[in-house]
Design a protein around this motif. Sequence first.
Motif, mmCIF file in Angstrom:
data_model
loop_
_atom_site.group_PDB
_atom_site.id
_atom_site.type_symbol
_atom_site.label_atom_id
_atom_site.label_comp_id
_atom_site.label_asym_id
_atom_site.label_seq_id
_atom_site.Cartn_x
_atom_site.Cartn_y
_atom_site.Cartn_z
ATOM 1 N N TYR A 20 46.111 41.938 49.177
ATOM 2 C CA TYR A 20 44.702 41.575 49.896
ATOM 3 C C TYR A 20 44.211 40.103 49.533
ATOM 4 O O TYR A 20 44.897 39.564 48.854
ATOM 5 N N THR A 21 43.342 39.612 50.407
ATOM 6 C CA THR A 21 42.779 38.290 50.182
ATOM 7 C C THR A 21 41.267 38.385 49.915
ATOM 8 O O THR A 21 40.650 39.152 50.570
ATOM 9 N N ILE A 22 40.804 38.013 48.590
ATOM 10 C CA ILE A 22 39.509 38.026 48.500
ATOM 11 C C ILE A 22 38.919 36.907 48.954
ATOM 12 O O ILE A 22 39.059 35.647 48.521
ATOM 13 N N PRO A 58 30.724 41.543 48.258
ATOM 14 C CA PRO A 58 32.163 41.374 48.320
ATOM 15 C C PRO A 58 32.817 41.486 49.625
ATOM 16 O O PRO A 58 32.287 42.043 50.843
ATOM 17 N N ILE A 59 33.744 40.637 49.841
ATOM 18 C CA ILE A 59 34.597 40.438 51.261
ATOM 19 C C ILE A 59 35.967 40.586 50.643
ATOM 20 O O ILE A 59 36.411 39.633 49.834
ATOM 21 N N ILE A 60 36.691 41.260 51.359
ATOM 22 C CA ILE A 60 38.214 41.517 51.281
ATOM 23 C C ILE A 60 38.793 41.605 52.592
ATOM 24 O O ILE A 60 38.471 42.252 53.557
ATOM 25 N N LEU A 61 40.003 40.895 52.966
ATOM 26 C CA LEU A 61 40.794 40.651 54.019
ATOM 27 C C LEU A 61 42.182 41.483 53.749
ATOM 28 O O LEU A 61 42.373 41.554 52.510
ATOM 29 N N ASP A 62 42.941 41.583 54.835
ATOM 30 C CA ASP A 62 44.218 42.058 54.796
ATOM 31 C C ASP A 62 44.499 43.381 54.139
ATOM 32 O O ASP A 62 45.285 43.722 53.352
ATOM 33 N N ALA A 63 43.485 44.311 54.315
ATOM 34 C CA ALA A 63 43.534 45.819 53.878
ATOM 35 C C ALA A 63 44.711 46.424 54.584
ATOM 36 O O ALA A 63 44.744 46.280 55.848
ATOM 37 N N ALA A 116 36.156 43.546 43.841
ATOM 38 C CA ALA A 116 36.686 42.348 44.412
ATOM 39 C C ALA A 116 36.574 41.241 43.140
ATOM 40 O O ALA A 116 35.714 40.465 43.211
ATOM 41 N N THR A 117 37.536 41.221 42.147
ATOM 42 C CA THR A 117 37.221 40.426 41.065
ATOM 43 C C THR A 117 38.602 39.486 41.003
ATOM 44 O O THR A 117 39.046 38.802 41.854
ATOM 45 N N ASP A 118 39.349 39.647 39.876
ATOM 46 C CA ASP A 118 40.645 39.012 39.886
ATOM 47 C C ASP A 118 41.765 39.739 40.656
ATOM 48 O O ASP A 118 42.668 39.152 41.042
ATOM 49 N N SER A 119 41.559 40.815 40.709
ATOM 50 C CA SER A 119 42.321 41.917 41.803
ATOM 51 C C SER A 119 41.394 42.574 42.745
ATOM 52 O O SER A 119 40.077 42.627 42.469
ATOM 53 N N VAL A 120 41.955 43.251 43.731
ATOM 54 C CA VAL A 120 41.265 44.280 44.426
ATOM 55 C C VAL A 120 41.349 45.775 43.996
ATOM 56 O O VAL A 120 42.495 46.048 43.782
#
Length: 145
Positions: A5-7, A105-110, A131-135
């Motif tokens: 993932y990309t946060i 929160p926004i996460i890419l590449d799921a 979406a903190t240090d990890s997803v």
Amino acid sequence: MNAGYTIVKTGIAEGPILTGNTGTLLLLAGTPYLPTFDGVVLMLEDDESETPETIDRYFTQLRHMGAYDKIAALVVGRFPRKVDFDPDFPLKDIILRATRGYDFPIILDADFGHTDPVATLANGVRIRVEATDSVTLDVLEAAVE
């Protein structure tokens, strides 16, 4: 294979899933069939027929429609390599520009959409997004009984 993932923006949110192909979902704009964006975790993907320019327009259109005023989080599925984002204007920059001024929160590449591996998502099922240090994406209820 997914490199991870990309946060884009950190945060924690919870809400019902609203998922779909971005271009198809936006075809419902201005009709009574467009689902509500109120409090949802918006999970969008698209296929290999798109370009970075159409993706940019889609996420800008969501801004103009007021979707970002209502959603709890944004999760974007991986795009097929054929979409070919420019290193000088990557998807992350497109999303940051379209969501400028918003704090969710926004996460890419799921792993959902038109790529492999792929997860199946059920509209309306509650999910928690961290979406903190990890997803962490935790589905909070069953899609079927």
